[in-house]
Design an enzyme around this catalytic site. Structure first.
Site, PDB file in Angstrom:
ATOM      1  N   ASP A  92     -15.253   7.020 -24.529  1.00  0.00           N
ATOM      2  CA  ASP A  92     -15.867   7.289 -23.567  1.00  0.00           C
ATOM      3  C   ASP A  92     -17.280   6.601 -23.679  1.00  0.00           C
ATOM      4  OD1 ASP A  92     -17.054   8.605 -21.038  1.00  0.00           O
ATOM      5  OD2 ASP A  92     -18.068  10.116 -22.609  1.00  0.00           O
ATOM      6  N   ASP A 116     -16.713  13.495 -25.407  1.00  0.00           N
ATOM      7  CA  ASP A 116     -17.908  14.580 -25.863  1.00  0.00           C
ATOM      8  C   ASP A 116     -16.951  15.898 -25.890  1.00  0.00           C
ATOM      9  OD1 ASP A 116     -17.339  15.058 -23.381  1.00  0.00           O
ATOM     10  OD2 ASP A 116     -19.474  14.282 -22.733  1.00  0.00           O
ATOM     11  N   ASP A 155     -14.348  15.195 -20.770  1.00  0.00           N
ATOM     12  CA  ASP A 155     -13.162  14.347 -20.774  1.00  0.00           C
ATOM     13  C   ASP A 155     -11.748  15.144 -21.294  1.00  0.00           C
ATOM     14  OD1 ASP A 155     -14.514  11.972 -20.412  1.00  0.00           O
ATOM     15  OD2 ASP A 155     -15.518  12.122 -22.396  1.00  0.00           O
TER      16      ASP A 155
END
Length: 636
Positions: A333, A527, A531
């Site tokens: 991410d 994180d 996610d």
């Protein structure tokens, strides 16, 4: 000697006593039954517990284990008159067991040391201002505790008064302290280095960060790697098979000697007798003991998990450590993982007739109820106190943006997808960064450019991953194409996908999983909050910057306790080193045992070679396994 436990010291005294008695008997001019009776004394001193465990396990239906093998081999050696060899085998076996116990204890120290991060007491502030030492479990949420200089923070909370620097090394592996002051969150397990802190407790003891970490580490052993499960299954079938083989090695030649006349006996029977074949069978049993594998393989994984914890990397089980060693694709991410996650407004582009202040004010008010980092950056850039009564009917649309009524006017603030959803013609921006488009009463008012800079450590991340064996680094983000392209180019990312909704990230990971080579693994790094679906779907979910994040600790398989992305490469090097050592031990133990088993079957190997194939191989394998604890090379 001081490093030994009481149990280990007792065993050491037994070994030394038995060795002294053995030497004394060896020097005496005795033979026959007298020698047997004298040798029985050191044998029982060193081996009585092995005999007792073998009998007890047989009564409980657990026949084939190392205690049974050692008892059968040494009692058989006594029966054939090999008294000294019987004592020597038991003596070396117990020496090996002592070393194994010591090695396991050393490997546990790295994890047991974590237990020291949970304080036994907390300084509870009473209503009259006095302090009372209480158990952290007895402190309720909302209570005020005082943390003095040099003490560990016992519970998660928020600083009310005081300023200090917190040492987070026990949790993150990093030596740089973190400064805190009024309004800052503090987590349990950190050491207060300087000032006095008054802290309001925000979580009960059982939900505190340190409790979650300890539970995670303590339960890591329950999730076994495929290599460990293989060794468990292997030992379950291997031991009965070698006992049957040893029995056959004794019975078949013995029966053949009895039935076949001496003149017709084959060459391998010539000049032998039943006691010689019994001795070969006993040697075969000693060699076959699977201690080296049963101890060294789990010890390697345990050491790898303990070593990783020293670096602030928490692995939830050896199965994840093994999977990580096979990771060929790592998916990231962007926000908060590769970038700092602290957005800054860098440009305002209003349309004609709209001022920059009016554009920024409309966006800041519309985003005033959102906790998203972009929303926070807009409010920070506006820099004025926001009256919540000016904003009503706020709706946050995942992956799009926010709509609200501001001063009675409909305002939308979000990405290009939100503009398309509302049928508004928007203007592109050539500058790299995150674009927030703004509409007022359905009319386009302009856009705001927000930049999120890459973390300094991220610039060497891809290089470190490639060195650790990763073939492809992929970045997924909901940001615009231009922003994603700029970040990917700066960091050397192999592949990126922009403007993704949460569901789109899952679809991309599904696609990458379908393309991976057989046996390889895919790791996703996020994180741990937004996610969670992707962390769960990937082969290995790695949570970044999870210090104090409950969602990260729950969703991920591996938790990095700070914001340093370089530790992903560190975790991969530790996992690959651990698996390399596991494979070395498996092949070394099987190779040596297989060779000596063949020599023993043909009568070439003596009991001394048998002892080396058991205790010696175990000793070397355990020494090799303890290398997993050495992670100083990875902390640099």
């Amino acid at each position: 000697m001081n490093n030994l436990t009481r149990k280990q010291r007792k065993m050491l005294y037994r070994i030394l006593s038995a060795a002294a008695l053995l030497i004394a008997v060896k020097l005496l001019p005795v033979s026959g039954w007298t020698a047997g009776a004298l040798y029985l004394v050191p044998y029982l001193v060193i081996g009585w517990d092995v005999l007792w465990k073998a009998v007890r396990n047989i009564l409980n239906g657990q026949v084939f284990d190392e205690n049974f093998l050692m008892a059968l081999a040494t009692v058989g050696a006594f029966a054939t008159g090999e008294y000294a060899e019987a004592v020597f085998v038991m003596l070396f076996y117990q020496t090996g067991e002592l070393f194994q116990d010591y090695a396991v204890g050393r490997s546990r120290q790295s994890i047991a040391a974590l237990m020291d991060i949970r304080p036994d007491t907390a300084n509870l502030e009473n209503e009259d201002g006095s302090l009372e030492e209480v158990d952290p479990e007895d402190v309720e949420v909302g209570s005020v505790i005082v943390v003095k200089p040099g003490e560990r923070v016992p519970l998660d909370g928020e600083v009310l008064e005081g300023a200090s620097a917190l040492d987070t090394a026990a949790l993150t592996g990093e030596s740089v302290p973190r400064d805190v002051g009024p309004g800052d969150a503090v987590i349990s397990g950190c050491v207060n280095q300087s000032g006095l802190l008054r802290v309001r407790v925000t979580k009960p003891c059982e939900e505190s960060t340190v409790s979650k970490i300890l539970d995670l580490v303590e339960n890591a052993g329950e999730k076994k790697a495929a290599s460990e499960n293989f060794i468990t299954r292997f030992a379950r079938y291997y031991t009965p098979c070698v006992v049957i083989a040893a029995t056959a090695l004794f019975l078949i030649p013995t029966i053949a000697l009895a039935l076949i006349p001496a003149s017709s006996q084959p060459a391998f029977l010539a000049g032998t007798n039943w006691t010689g074949w019994l001795h070969r069978a006993l040697i075969f049993l000693v060699i076959s003991c699977p201690c080296a594998l049963v101890i060294s393989v789990p010890l390697s994984f345990f050491g790898g998990i303990g070593g990783a914890s020293k670096c602030g990397i928490l692995v939830k089980g050896s199965n994840y450590l093994e999977l990580l060693s096979r990771a060929e694709t790592v998916v990231f991410d962007k926000t908060g993982t590769l970038t700092q996650g602290s957005f800054t407004v860098t440009a305002l582009h209003p349309v004609q007739g709209v001022t920059e202040d009016a554009l920024l004010e409309a966006a800041a008010l519309a985003e005033s109820w959102s906790s998203h980092p972009i929303s926070v950056s807009l409010r920070k850039a506006w820099g004025k106190e926001i009256d919540p009564n000016r904003v009503t009917d706020v709706e946050e649309i995942a992956g799009h943006g926010v709509t609200a009524i501001v001063d009675g006017k409909a305002v939308s603030a979000g990405n290009s997808r939100l503009m398309e959803r509302e049928g508004v013609q928007w203007e592109p921006c050539e500058l790299p960064g995150t674009i927030v488009h703004v509409t007022v009463e359905g009319r386009y008012a302009g856009h705001i450019l927000i930049s999120d800079l890459p973390k300094p450590e991220a610039k060497t991340l891809v290089e470190g991953l490639k060195a650790a064996g990763v073939k492809k680094a992929v970045m997924l983000t909901g940001d615009a194409e231009a922003t994603a392209k700029a970040v990917a180019r700066e960091l050397g990312i192999d592949e990126y996908h922009a403007q993704l909704l949460p569901a789109g990230k899952v679809e991309r990971v599904e696609s990458l999983l379908a393309k991976k080579s057989p046996g390889a693994a895919l790791a996703f790094v996020g994180d741990g909050i937004n996610d969670a679906p992707v962390l769960t779907r990937a082969d290995i979910g790695i949570a970044m910057g999870a210090l104090g994040s409950d969602a990260a600790i729950e969703a991920a398989d591996i938790v990095l306790m700070d914001d340093n992305p370089a530790k992903i490469a560190t975790a991969m090097r530790i996992s690959r080193k651990t698996l390399r050592i596991v494979k070395q031990n498996i092949w070394f133990a099987l190779g040596v045992k297989g060779a000596v088993l063949l020599l023993g079957a043909f009568g070439v190997a003596t009991m001394w070679e048998a002892v080396f194939a058991d205790v010696g191989v175990a000793f070397i394998a355990i020494l090799n396994a303890m290398r997993c604890l050495r992670v100083d090379e990875f902390k640099k």
